[in-house]
Each structure stands twice: as structure tokens, then as C-alpha cells.
Design a protein around this motif. Structure first.
Motif, mmCIF file in Angstrom:
data_model
loop_
_atom_site.group_PDB
_atom_site.id
_atom_site.type_symbol
_atom_site.label_atom_id
_atom_site.label_comp_id
_atom_site.label_asym_id
_atom_site.label_seq_id
_atom_site.Cartn_x
_atom_site.Cartn_y
_atom_site.Cartn_z
ATOM 1 N N ARG A 78 42.435 23.742 31.791
ATOM 2 C CA ARG A 78 41.342 24.324 32.596
ATOM 3 C C ARG A 78 41.007 25.726 32.106
ATOM 4 O O ARG A 78 39.857 26.047 31.831
ATOM 5 C CB ARG A 78 41.780 24.370 34.075
ATOM 6 N N GLN A 79 42.029 26.566 31.968
ATOM 7 C CA GLN A 79 41.769 27.965 31.613
ATOM 8 C C GLN A 79 41.282 28.102 30.163
ATOM 9 O O GLN A 79 40.333 28.836 29.891
ATOM 10 C CB GLN A 79 43.023 28.818 31.845
ATOM 11 N N SER A 150 32.355 31.691 32.047
ATOM 12 C CA SER A 150 32.393 32.972 32.759
ATOM 13 C C SER A 150 31.061 33.323 33.419
ATOM 14 O O SER A 150 29.990 33.196 32.800
ATOM 15 C CB SER A 150 32.804 34.091 31.797
ATOM 16 N N SER A 151 31.172 33.806 34.645
ATOM 17 C CA SER A 151 30.003 34.243 35.431
ATOM 18 C C SER A 151 29.130 35.244 34.667
ATOM 19 O O SER A 151 27.912 35.244 34.799
ATOM 20 C CB SER A 151 30.508 34.907 36.710
ATOM 21 N N PHE A 153 27.973 35.567 31.812
ATOM 22 C CA PHE A 153 26.931 35.161 30.859
ATOM 23 C C PHE A 153 25.702 34.558 31.537
ATOM 24 O O PHE A 153 24.819 34.018 30.874
ATOM 25 C CB PHE A 153 27.538 34.245 29.786
ATOM 26 N N ASP A 171 32.844 43.125 26.711
ATOM 27 C CA ASP A 171 33.934 42.931 25.754
ATOM 28 C C ASP A 171 35.131 43.802 26.133
ATOM 29 O O ASP A 171 36.280 43.414 25.928
ATOM 30 C CB ASP A 171 33.469 43.214 24.326
ATOM 31 N N ALA A 174 36.848 41.914 28.732
ATOM 32 C CA ALA A 174 37.500 40.758 28.094
ATOM 33 C C ALA A 174 38.809 41.200 27.435
ATOM 34 O O ALA A 174 39.832 40.519 27.545
ATOM 35 C CB ALA A 174 36.565 40.128 27.068
ATOM 36 N N GLN A 178 42.434 39.931 28.185
ATOM 37 C CA GLN A 178 42.985 39.025 27.177
ATOM 38 C C GLN A 178 44.180 39.575 26.406
ATOM 39 O O GLN A 178 44.961 38.804 25.851
ATOM 40 C CB GLN A 178 41.857 38.585 26.224
ATOM 41 N N ALA A 238 33.349 41.787 38.259
ATOM 42 C CA ALA A 238 33.529 40.441 38.831
ATOM 43 C C ALA A 238 34.130 39.463 37.828
ATOM 44 O O ALA A 238 34.705 38.443 38.214
ATOM 45 C CB ALA A 238 32.192 39.911 39.347
ATOM 46 N N MET A 239 34.024 39.787 36.517
ATOM 47 C CA MET A 239 34.603 38.898 35.500
ATOM 48 C C MET A 239 36.084 38.619 35.732
ATOM 49 O O MET A 239 36.607 37.589 35.327
ATOM 50 C CB MET A 239 34.510 39.559 34.112
ATOM 51 N N GLY A 241 37.546 37.848 38.259
ATOM 52 C CA GLY A 241 37.796 36.777 39.221
ATOM 53 C C GLY A 241 37.865 37.287 40.642
ATOM 54 O O GLY A 241 37.730 38.487 40.897
ATOM 55 N N PRO A 242 38.091 36.385 41.599
ATOM 56 C CA PRO A 242 38.140 36.778 43.007
ATOM 57 C C PRO A 242 39.315 37.716 43.267
ATOM 58 O O PRO A 242 40.244 37.784 42.458
ATOM 59 C CB PRO A 242 38.346 35.446 43.741
ATOM 60 N N ASN A 263 44.391 39.360 39.033
ATOM 61 C CA ASN A 263 42.978 39.727 38.846
ATOM 62 C C ASN A 263 42.740 41.179 39.267
ATOM 63 O O ASN A 263 42.054 41.937 38.564
ATOM 64 C CB ASN A 263 42.078 38.804 39.682
ATOM 65 N N LEU A 309 29.524 36.591 43.183
ATOM 66 C CA LEU A 309 30.329 35.942 42.137
ATOM 67 C C LEU A 309 30.418 34.436 42.403
ATOM 68 O O LEU A 309 30.198 33.623 41.503
ATOM 69 C CB LEU A 309 31.736 36.563 42.070
ATOM 70 N N ILE A 313 29.107 31.510 40.012
ATOM 71 C CA ILE A 313 30.049 30.501 39.495
ATOM 72 C C ILE A 313 29.569 29.093 39.862
ATOM 73 O O ILE A 313 29.685 28.155 39.084
ATOM 74 C CB ILE A 313 31.468 30.726 40.073
HETATM 75 N N1 3HC Z 1 33.580 33.230 36.087
HETATM 76 C C1 3HC Z 1 33.642 31.907 36.342
HETATM 77 N N2 3HC Z 1 34.644 31.350 37.075
HETATM 78 C C2 3HC Z 1 35.602 32.178 37.535
HETATM 79 C C3 3HC Z 1 35.600 33.569 37.289
HETATM 80 C C4 3HC Z 1 34.530 34.091 36.537
HETATM 81 N N3 3HC Z 1 34.428 35.392 36.263
HETATM 82 N N4 3HC Z 1 36.685 34.110 37.872
HETATM 83 C C5 3HC Z 1 37.337 33.099 38.486
HETATM 84 N N5 3HC Z 1 36.686 31.942 38.288
HETATM 85 C C6 3HC Z 1 37.020 30.646 38.847
HETATM 86 C C7 3HC Z 1 38.336 30.102 38.332
HETATM 87 O O1 3HC Z 1 38.153 29.374 37.124
HETATM 88 C C8 3HC Z 1 38.747 29.212 39.483
HETATM 89 O O2 3HC Z 1 37.955 28.046 39.496
HETATM 90 P P1 3HC Z 1 38.597 26.559 39.295
HETATM 91 O O3 3HC Z 1 39.770 26.448 40.199
HETATM 92 O O4 3HC Z 1 37.497 25.619 39.625
HETATM 93 O O5 3HC Z 1 38.974 26.510 37.850
HETATM 94 C C9 3HC Z 1 38.288 30.000 40.698
HETATM 95 O O6 3HC Z 1 37.234 30.826 40.239
HETATM 96 C C10 3HC Z 1 39.383 30.823 41.354
HETATM 97 O O7 3HC Z 1 39.816 31.867 40.476
HETATM 98 P P2 3HC Z 1 41.354 32.166 40.109
HETATM 99 O O8 3HC Z 1 41.569 33.627 40.141
HETATM 100 O O9 3HC Z 1 42.245 31.316 40.951
HETATM 101 O O10 3HC Z 1 41.370 31.580 38.623
HETATM 102 P P3 3HC Z 1 42.293 32.000 37.386
HETATM 103 O O11 3HC Z 1 43.699 32.229 37.814
HETATM 104 O O12 3HC Z 1 42.057 31.012 36.315
HETATM 105 O O13 3HC Z 1 41.717 33.439 36.927
HETATM 106 C C11 3HC Z 1 40.420 34.266 35.072
HETATM 107 C C12 3HC Z 1 40.396 33.558 36.434
HETATM 108 C C13 3HC Z 1 40.929 35.672 35.267
HETATM 109 C C14 3HC Z 1 38.999 34.283 34.516
HETATM 110 C C15 3HC Z 1 41.392 33.490 34.135
HETATM 111 O O14 3HC Z 1 41.035 32.125 34.089
HETATM 112 C C16 3HC Z 1 41.434 34.013 32.748
HETATM 113 O O15 3HC Z 1 42.043 35.022 32.486
HETATM 114 N N6 3HC Z 1 40.827 33.271 31.789
HETATM 115 C C17 3HC Z 1 40.860 33.577 30.379
HETATM 116 C C18 3HC Z 1 39.829 34.559 29.970
HETATM 117 C C19 3HC Z 1 38.421 34.033 30.130
HETATM 118 O O16 3HC Z 1 38.145 32.874 30.307
HETATM 119 N N7 3HC Z 1 37.465 34.934 30.035
HETATM 120 C C20 3HC Z 1 36.072 34.569 30.148
HETATM 121 C C21 3HC Z 1 35.255 35.539 29.468
HETATM 122 S S1 3HC Z 1 35.278 35.228 27.750
HETATM 123 C C22 3HC Z 1 34.549 36.507 27.157
HETATM 124 O O17 3HC Z 1 34.446 37.399 27.878
HETATM 125 C C23 3HC Z 1 34.022 36.406 25.760
HETATM 126 C C24 3HC Z 1 33.892 37.722 25.130
HETATM 127 O O18 3HC Z 1 33.321 37.541 23.916
HETATM 128 C C25 3HC Z 1 33.073 38.660 25.891
#
Ligand code: 3HC
Length: 356
Positions: A78-79, A150-151, A153, A171, A174, A178, A238-239, A241-242, A263, A309, A313
Motif C-alpha cells: 500500500r505505502q 499524494s494529495s 499533486f 520536495d 518529501a 523520506q 498536509a502531505m 498525513g492526518p 506524521n 486534506l 484524498i
Molecule cells: N495524500 C494522500 N493520502 C494520504 C496522505 C496524503 N498526503 N496522507 C495520508 N494519506 C492516506 C493514507 O494513505 C491512509 O489511507 P489508506 O488507509 O486508504 O491507505 C490514510 O490517509 C490515513 O493515513 P495514515 O497516517 O494512517 O497513513 P500512513 O501511515 O501510510 O502515512 C504517509 C501516510 C506519511 C504519506 C506515509 O504513507 C508515507 O510516508 N509514505 C511514503 C512517502 C510518500 O508516499 N510520499 C508521497 C509524496 S511523494 C513525493 O512527494 C514526490 C516528490 O518528488 C515530491
């Protein structure tokens, strides 16, 4: 001090983010050499769950060949898939400015950056595939709305300064999120993140440099830079997460050492980092409540609108529809490339078999 080269406080160290990435790389090498001598390896009678817990407890890496609980595998898929989709869809807001970049140099830099994001998507899809899913399956899940991206975009890039704000803030956020993933317990994800973070660091600097140039330019350029920061600040917060109290997965993901920080912890770290950087830019952050809290040794700040957010999403952001339509179209138009690549690979494999 420039961009993210600031003394940070990750895990008590006073090193920059790139130093932390180096440290994660060293950890990975050490873990590979160390093996799991202390815990022994699971024989026929061993409890697989116990062995898995011991690996996690000893801060070692779980590798694709290792047994893992189904829920650990599903969480990672999922992640990592959400992360991969984000990298690919994240090419769109900035891709929008490649043909309108203000100079050849800016165009070349932006092109390279957007290409890097495609590469990040590739590493991440490849990391997800080690968990037993195919890239095609993941792309289908995205198209069916069963996986997210991600929200951030889903917001439009209205001016050239948005390219700077995305680099600095998006970034930057991110990277904060990351760098700890370089220490994730799943080996292929942790290794992919090391390279991603090094490249993101360059992306963040190029955005910061664009804003620095604009903020030291004409009053109109400075105002454009400020406007971009005003629009991107809260979506960037908001990136992360909640808030922790509403985060479904954080507690379990932290117990598995997939996530290393919550988060809210990462959001706080990002705010603390940006304040100093904004000062150097000579630009403001759009939060009247932002101030240093001596007692907490951190900044107080206004939280982003989490209702917004959740709305973004769930598909109702300013650009969700446009982003998904574009992705579907690009995927369909790229079908012939995938077919040609598969035909070429099959031909090469057949030749290799004849030669063997
Ligand atoms: N956008 C979209 N969905 C989001 C979100 C966001 N900003 N923040 C949380 N969510 C979603 C989660 O996926 C989860 O949904 P699901 O149960 O249906 O999958 C729900 O909201 C509840 O959130 P949680 O805090 O429980 O979820 P996580 O523990 O997975 O934490 C996260 C969310 C911090 C985004 C984590 O998944 C994470 O670290 N992911 C890896 C990094 C990532 O994906 N980054 C995205 C941006 S990539 C980027 O920025 C590219 C660069 O080039 C800029």
C-alpha cells in the motif's frame, strides 16, 4: 547554510539530511555483514513470526525471500505503491512548466528534475514488485481508485514561482518524510529511498534557488514568489498525513519500523526547518501564529485544514480529475512502447537460450 544543509535534530544528531542518508547507507552495509547471528535462523521447528520479530527487534532488514506476516506485506505494498504513483503523477504539475521555463538553463534543469521523478517511480514500482505484485496490477488499482497518490499533486501550478515553491516546500517535505524511510525495515524500500533522497536534495535546492532569485529580483518577482509560498504552505504541511490521533496506520507501521517517526513529528520538524530557510529567502510563511516556543524547543504553528486534506484524498481536490485523466491517457498512449519493450525482451531471451 543552503537549502536543506542545516543542522538538524534527527535522532539526536547534529548532521544534515544528506549525512543522515550516508549513515543509513552505512547501516545497510553493516546489517548485511552482521547477519542475524544473535537470533539464529529459522529452522523447520522455528517459529517464523518469532524470527520476523527478532529481525525487526535487532534493526535488521527483511528481504523479499524472508517470511513476513501478510499484514506487513500488505502495508508495504500500500505505502510503496502510493509512493510510486505519487512520483509519477507528481511529474504533471511541474511538467506543465517545461515549455514555459524562463531560460534554456531553467528548462534543462526542470527537464532533468521531472525525469528524476519518473526514475523514482520506477525504483519504487520495482521495490513493490519484490513483494509479489506486478506493476500492471498496481497501475490498475490506481486507475480503479483503490490506491491513492499524494494529495499535494492535486493543486495547480499557476506561475513560474510555483516551480520554486514545489522544489523548496514539496520536495523539502518529501525529504523530511523520506530520509527516515532510508532506515525502513524492508530492504528494497530502504535501498530505493537512499538514492531517491539524494536526488530529492538536488530538487529541493533548485526550488530554493529559484525562489532566492525571484525574491532578490523585481518587486513583482518577489510578490510572485511570496504568492506561491502562500498557496503551497498548508498543502505541504498536509502531505505528512492526518494528525497522529487520526492516523490509521502509524502505530503499527512504527512498530514494524516501516515508519520511524509519526506524521506530527515529521510535520513539526519540517516547520522548524522552513522558518530559518524562509528568513534567508527574505520571504514570509503565511501563518500569523507561527512562533518559537522556548519550552517545547519547537515552533508553534497553525495546523493545515485536515477536512480539506480528506476531501482532496477522496478525489475532490482542484486538479484530481485532470491528473487522473492525464495519467490514463499517457498510459494508453504508451501501450505500444510497453509492447515493443516486451517483444524485444522476449527476442533477447530466446537468443540467449539458443546461445546457451
Ligand atoms: N495524500 C494522500 N493520502 C494520504 C496522505 C496524503 N498526503 N496522507 C495520508 N494519506 C492516506 C493514507 O494513505 C491512509 O489511507 P489508506 O488507509 O486508504 O491507505 C490514510 O490517509 C490515513 O493515513 P495514515 O497516517 O494512517 O497513513 P500512513 O501511515 O501510510 O502515512 C504517509 C501516510 C506519511 C504519506 C506515509 O504513507 C508515507 O510516508 N509514505 C511514503 C512517502 C510518500 O508516499 N510520499 C508521497 C509524496 S511523494 C513525493 O512527494 C514526490 C516528490 O518528488 C515530491
Amino acid at each position: 547554510m543552503y537549502g536543506n544543509d542545516f543542522p538538524g535534530a534527527d535522532e539526536g544528531s547534529a548532521t544534515g539530511l544528506l549525512d543522515q542518508v550516508e549513515a543509513a547507507e552505512a547501516d545497510l552495509r553493516a546489517a548485511a555483514v552482521r547477519g542475524l547471528a544473535a537470533s539464529g535462523s529459522p529452522g523447520a521447528d522455528s517459529d517464523l513470526q518469532e524470527y520476523f520479530d527478532a529481525v525487526i527487534g535487532a534493526d535488521q532488514k527483511i528481504e523479499p525471500r524472508d517470511w513476513m506476516p501478510d499484514s506487513y506485506r500488505k502495508t508495504l505494498i500500500r505505502q510503496i505503491a502510493q509512493h510510486a504513483h505519487s512520483e509519477i503523477i507528481g511529474m504533471q504539475p511541474e511538467g506543465n512548466w517545461i515549455s514555459r521555463a524562463p531560460s534554456l538553463k531553467r528548462k534543462a534543469i526542470l527537464l532533468a528534475k521531472v525525469q528524476d521523478e519518473a526514475g523514482h517511480g520506477l525504483y519504487l514500482y520495482a521495490a513493490a514488485e519484490t513483494l509479489g505484485v506486478t506493476r500492471d496490477e498496481l497501475v490498475d488499482l490506481l486507475f480503479e481508485g483503490r490506491q491513492k497518490y499524494s494529495s499535494i499533486f492535486n493543486y495547480p501550478t499557476l506561475t513560474w514561482a510555483d516551480v520554486g515553491a514545489i522544489g523548496w516546500l514539496v520536495d523539502g517535505a518529501a525529504i523530511v518524510n523520506q530520509v527516515p524511510l532510508c532506515r525502513c525495515s524492508y530492504g528494497p524500500y530502504a535501498r530505493a529511498m537512499i538514492r531517491v533522497c539524494k536526488e530529492e536534495s538536488f530538487h529541493q535546492r533548485q526550488g530554493y534557488e529559484i525562489l532566492h532569485t525571484l525574491s532578490h529580483g523585481t518587486p513583482a518577482q518577489k510578490a510572485m514568489a511570496q504568492d506561491a509560498i502562500d498557496r503551497w504552505w498548508y498543502p505541504s504541511l498536509a502531505m505528512f498525513g492526518p494528525p497522529d490521533a487520526d492516523s490509521t496506520h502509524s502505530a503499527q507501521s512504527m512498530a514494524w519500523k516501516i515508519k520511524r517517526f509519526s506524521n506530527d513529528e515529521l510535520r513539526q520538524r519540517f516547520v522548524d526547518m522552513c522558518v530559518q530557510q524562509a528568513e534567508i529567502l527574505g520571504l514570509g510563511l503565511p501563518d500569523p501564529e507561527l512562533r518559537w516556543n522556548e519550552q517545547r524547543q519547537a515552533h508553534d504553528f497553525t495546523q493545515p485544514d485536515y477536512t480539506e486534506l480528506m476531501r482532496v484524498i477522496s478525489g475532490d481536490g482542484p486538479c484530481n480529475r485532470q491528473r487522473m485523466d492525464h495519467r490514463r491517457r499517457a498510459h494508453a498512449e504508451g501501450a505500444w512502447v510497453r509492447e515493443a519493450a516486451a517483444a524485444y525482451a522476449a527476442k533477447q531471451a530466446a537468443r540467449a537460450e539458443v546461445a546457451a
